[in-house]
Scaffold this active site. Sequence first.
Site, PDB file in Angstrom:
ATOM      1  N   ASP A  75      -1.378  -8.514   4.495  1.00  0.00           N
ATOM      2  CA  ASP A  75      -0.703  -8.670   3.210  1.00  0.00           C
ATOM      3  C   ASP A  75       0.771  -8.373   3.483  1.00  0.00           C
ATOM      4  O   ASP A  75       1.114  -7.825   4.540  1.00  0.00           O
ATOM      5  CB  ASP A  75      -1.296  -7.676   2.202  1.00  0.00           C
ATOM      6  CG  ASP A  75      -0.611  -7.729   0.852  1.00  0.00           C
ATOM      7  OD1 ASP A  75      -0.264  -8.836   0.401  1.00  0.00           O
ATOM      8  OD2 ASP A  75      -0.403  -6.658   0.255  1.00  0.00           O
ATOM      9  N   LEU A  76       1.635  -8.715   2.560  1.00  0.00           N
ATOM     10  CA  LEU A  76       3.069  -8.468   2.770  1.00  0.00           C
ATOM     11  C   LEU A  76       3.581  -7.269   1.972  1.00  0.00           C
ATOM     12  O   LEU A  76       4.016  -6.264   2.541  1.00  0.00           O
ATOM     13  CB  LEU A  76       3.865  -9.723   2.393  1.00  0.00           C
ATOM     14  CG  LEU A  76       5.386  -9.599   2.468  1.00  0.00           C
ATOM     15  CD1 LEU A  76       5.854  -9.366   3.901  1.00  0.00           C
ATOM     16  CD2 LEU A  76       6.048 -10.855   1.919  1.00  0.00           C
ATOM     17  N   ASP A  77       3.497  -7.368   0.656  1.00  0.00           N
ATOM     18  CA  ASP A  77       4.057  -6.332  -0.215  1.00  0.00           C
ATOM     19  C   ASP A  77       3.331  -5.010  -0.032  1.00  0.00           C
ATOM     20  O   ASP A  77       2.117  -4.933  -0.193  1.00  0.00           O
ATOM     21  CB  ASP A  77       3.974  -6.758  -1.686  1.00  0.00           C
ATOM     22  CG  ASP A  77       4.737  -8.044  -1.953  1.00  0.00           C
ATOM     23  OD1 ASP A  77       5.717  -8.279  -1.240  1.00  0.00           O
ATOM     24  OD2 ASP A  77       4.351  -8.796  -2.855  1.00  0.00           O
ATOM     25  N   THR A 108       8.619  -4.667  -0.603  1.00  0.00           N
ATOM     26  CA  THR A 108       9.110  -5.669  -1.547  1.00  0.00           C
ATOM     27  C   THR A 108       8.537  -5.452  -2.944  1.00  0.00           C
ATOM     28  O   THR A 108       9.007  -6.047  -3.901  1.00  0.00           O
ATOM     29  CB  THR A 108       8.773  -7.098  -1.077  1.00  0.00           C
ATOM     30  OG1 THR A 108       7.393  -7.147  -0.747  1.00  0.00           O
ATOM     31  CG2 THR A 108       9.582  -7.465   0.151  1.00  0.00           C
ATOM     32  N   LYS A 148      -0.090  -5.297  -8.517  1.00  0.00           N
ATOM     33  CA  LYS A 148      -0.003  -5.297  -7.044  1.00  0.00           C
ATOM     34  C   LYS A 148      -1.022  -6.251  -6.430  1.00  0.00           C
ATOM     35  O   LYS A 148      -2.205  -6.178  -6.723  1.00  0.00           O
ATOM     36  CB  LYS A 148      -0.220  -3.884  -6.497  1.00  0.00           C
ATOM     37  CG  LYS A 148       0.970  -2.960  -6.710  1.00  0.00           C
ATOM     38  CD  LYS A 148       0.712  -1.588  -6.104  1.00  0.00           C
ATOM     39  CE  LYS A 148       1.897  -0.663  -6.315  1.00  0.00           C
ATOM     40  NZ  LYS A 148       1.620   0.693  -5.803  1.00  0.00           N
ATOM     41  N   ARG A 169       1.411 -14.729  -9.227  1.00  0.00           N
ATOM     42  CA  ARG A 169       2.466 -14.733 -10.247  1.00  0.00           C
ATOM     43  C   ARG A 169       1.933 -15.014 -11.651  1.00  0.00           C
ATOM     44  O   ARG A 169       2.215 -14.274 -12.594  1.00  0.00           O
ATOM     45  CB  ARG A 169       3.536 -15.762  -9.863  1.00  0.00           C
ATOM     46  CG  ARG A 169       4.848 -15.593 -10.602  1.00  0.00           C
ATOM     47  CD  ARG A 169       5.852 -16.650 -10.190  1.00  0.00           C
ATOM     48  NE  ARG A 169       6.072 -16.648  -8.746  1.00  0.00           N
ATOM     49  CZ  ARG A 169       6.657 -17.639  -8.086  1.00  0.00           C
ATOM     50  NH1 ARG A 169       7.055 -18.715  -8.721  1.00  0.00           N
ATOM     51  NH2 ARG A 169       6.837 -17.570  -6.779  1.00  0.00           N
ATOM     52  N   SER A 172      -0.505 -13.457   1.959  1.00  0.00           N
ATOM     53  CA  SER A 172       0.195 -12.922   0.797  1.00  0.00           C
ATOM     54  C   SER A 172       0.112 -13.901  -0.365  1.00  0.00           C
ATOM     55  O   SER A 172       0.229 -15.118  -0.169  1.00  0.00           O
ATOM     56  CB  SER A 172       1.675 -12.681   1.144  1.00  0.00           C
ATOM     57  OG  SER A 172       2.425 -12.387  -0.019  1.00  0.00           O
ATOM     58  N   ALA A 173      -0.069 -13.359  -1.568  1.00  0.00           N
ATOM     59  CA  ALA A 173      -0.096 -14.205  -2.768  1.00  0.00           C
ATOM     60  C   ALA A 173       1.313 -14.697  -3.121  1.00  0.00           C
ATOM     61  O   ALA A 173       1.477 -15.586  -3.942  1.00  0.00           O
ATOM     62  CB  ALA A 173      -0.676 -13.419  -3.947  1.00  0.00           C
ATOM     63  N   ASN A 211       7.073 -16.556  -1.782  1.00  0.00           N
ATOM     64  CA  ASN A 211       8.347 -16.254  -1.122  1.00  0.00           C
ATOM     65  C   ASN A 211       8.178 -15.518   0.204  1.00  0.00           C
ATOM     66  O   ASN A 211       9.165 -15.117   0.820  1.00  0.00           O
ATOM     67  CB  ASN A 211       9.219 -15.389  -2.043  1.00  0.00           C
ATOM     68  CG  ASN A 211       9.513 -16.091  -3.349  1.00  0.00           C
ATOM     69  OD1 ASN A 211       9.995 -17.208  -3.375  1.00  0.00           O
ATOM     70  ND2 ASN A 211       9.188 -15.437  -4.459  1.00  0.00           N
ATOM     71  N   LYS A 223      -6.801 -12.950  -5.113  1.00  0.00           N
ATOM     72  CA  LYS A 223      -7.481 -11.678  -4.840  1.00  0.00           C
ATOM     73  C   LYS A 223      -7.957 -11.095  -6.172  1.00  0.00           C
ATOM     74  O   LYS A 223      -7.265 -11.248  -7.167  1.00  0.00           O
ATOM     75  CB  LYS A 223      -6.506 -10.704  -4.166  1.00  0.00           C
ATOM     76  CG  LYS A 223      -5.924 -11.221  -2.854  1.00  0.00           C
ATOM     77  CD  LYS A 223      -4.800 -10.302  -2.358  1.00  0.00           C
ATOM     78  CE  LYS A 223      -4.073 -10.923  -1.181  1.00  0.00           C
ATOM     79  NZ  LYS A 223      -2.932 -10.109  -0.715  1.00  0.00           N
ATOM     80  N   GLU A 240      -4.274  -4.183   4.036  1.00  0.00           N
ATOM     81  CA  GLU A 240      -3.921  -4.261   2.614  1.00  0.00           C
ATOM     82  C   GLU A 240      -3.497  -2.895   2.069  1.00  0.00           C
ATOM     83  O   GLU A 240      -3.812  -1.859   2.668  1.00  0.00           O
ATOM     84  CB  GLU A 240      -5.122  -4.751   1.807  1.00  0.00           C
ATOM     85  CG  GLU A 240      -5.123  -6.234   1.524  1.00  0.00           C
ATOM     86  CD  GLU A 240      -4.172  -6.642   0.403  1.00  0.00           C
ATOM     87  OE1 GLU A 240      -3.529  -5.765  -0.209  1.00  0.00           O
ATOM     88  OE2 GLU A 240      -4.085  -7.852   0.130  1.00  0.00           O
ATOM     89  N   ASP A 241      -2.819  -2.921   0.925  1.00  0.00           N
ATOM     90  CA  ASP A 241      -2.494  -1.662   0.242  1.00  0.00           C
ATOM     91  C   ASP A 241      -3.029  -1.649  -1.182  1.00  0.00           C
ATOM     92  O   ASP A 241      -2.809  -0.684  -1.911  1.00  0.00           O
ATOM     93  CB  ASP A 241      -0.968  -1.436   0.218  1.00  0.00           C
ATOM     94  CG  ASP A 241      -0.265  -2.375  -0.750  1.00  0.00           C
ATOM     95  OD1 ASP A 241      -0.658  -3.561  -0.832  1.00  0.00           O
ATOM     96  OD2 ASP A 241       0.680  -1.924  -1.429  1.00  0.00           O
TER      97      ASP A 241
END
Length: 223
Positions: A13-15, A21, A49, A53, A120-121, A124, A151, A175-176
């Site tokens: 995952d990214l964020d 971010t 989280k 969007r 990542s969802a 960007n 997710k 993941e977080d």
Amino acid sequence: MATFEQIKGFIFDLDGVIADTSVYHAQAWRQLAEKLGVTWTDDLADALKGVSRMDSLELILKAGGKEAAYTQAEKEVFATEKNTNYLNLLKGMDHSAILPGIAEFLTDLKANGYRLSLASASKNSPLVLEQLDLAQYFQARVDPTTLKKGKPDPEIFARGAEVLGLKPEECIGVEDAKAGVASINGAGETSVAIGDATILKAADIIFADTAQLTLANIKKAMA
């Protein structure tokens, strides 16, 4: 759970995992929520989280009892406005946004021949990776616009293994968020969670923060 020796790839995952971010997402969503007259709370911020969007927008409208107040076209405009706010905030992001230990972990994974993909969802995510100078570590990424479900559905992490040409049992998902852990588990992969052990208790392995995310620690946890 697979054995450490079976693992050939990592799906991130990214964020909140690679970079902080989430703070920019939260700021951008808060700007929109307040414009729509919805009270911003910590619980609402947490609920968004790892969520796409449009699903995030629906959660905000529901929190304010406004889910039926707008047309789909109006909702699309709101989502675009949030993204514009977010992109403007991202312009101020630099290497300091990379979470502790992540740059070293990615370097170690690359040196040891692991394949990496991004799940990542966020549409960007390529921009974020480029801005942080981390894009070179990832062989592939899941395009969130091609997904049917977000997710906690397993689709994004299942696809994360597919784009690497790997089986689910050969992959570790990182993941977080609770929804992300459910997605990894549903895809049949080993789940590594970063954060609160109570919230993320469904994960196979839990680390309190990204600084603990090392190959040595993962190997130890899978022994």
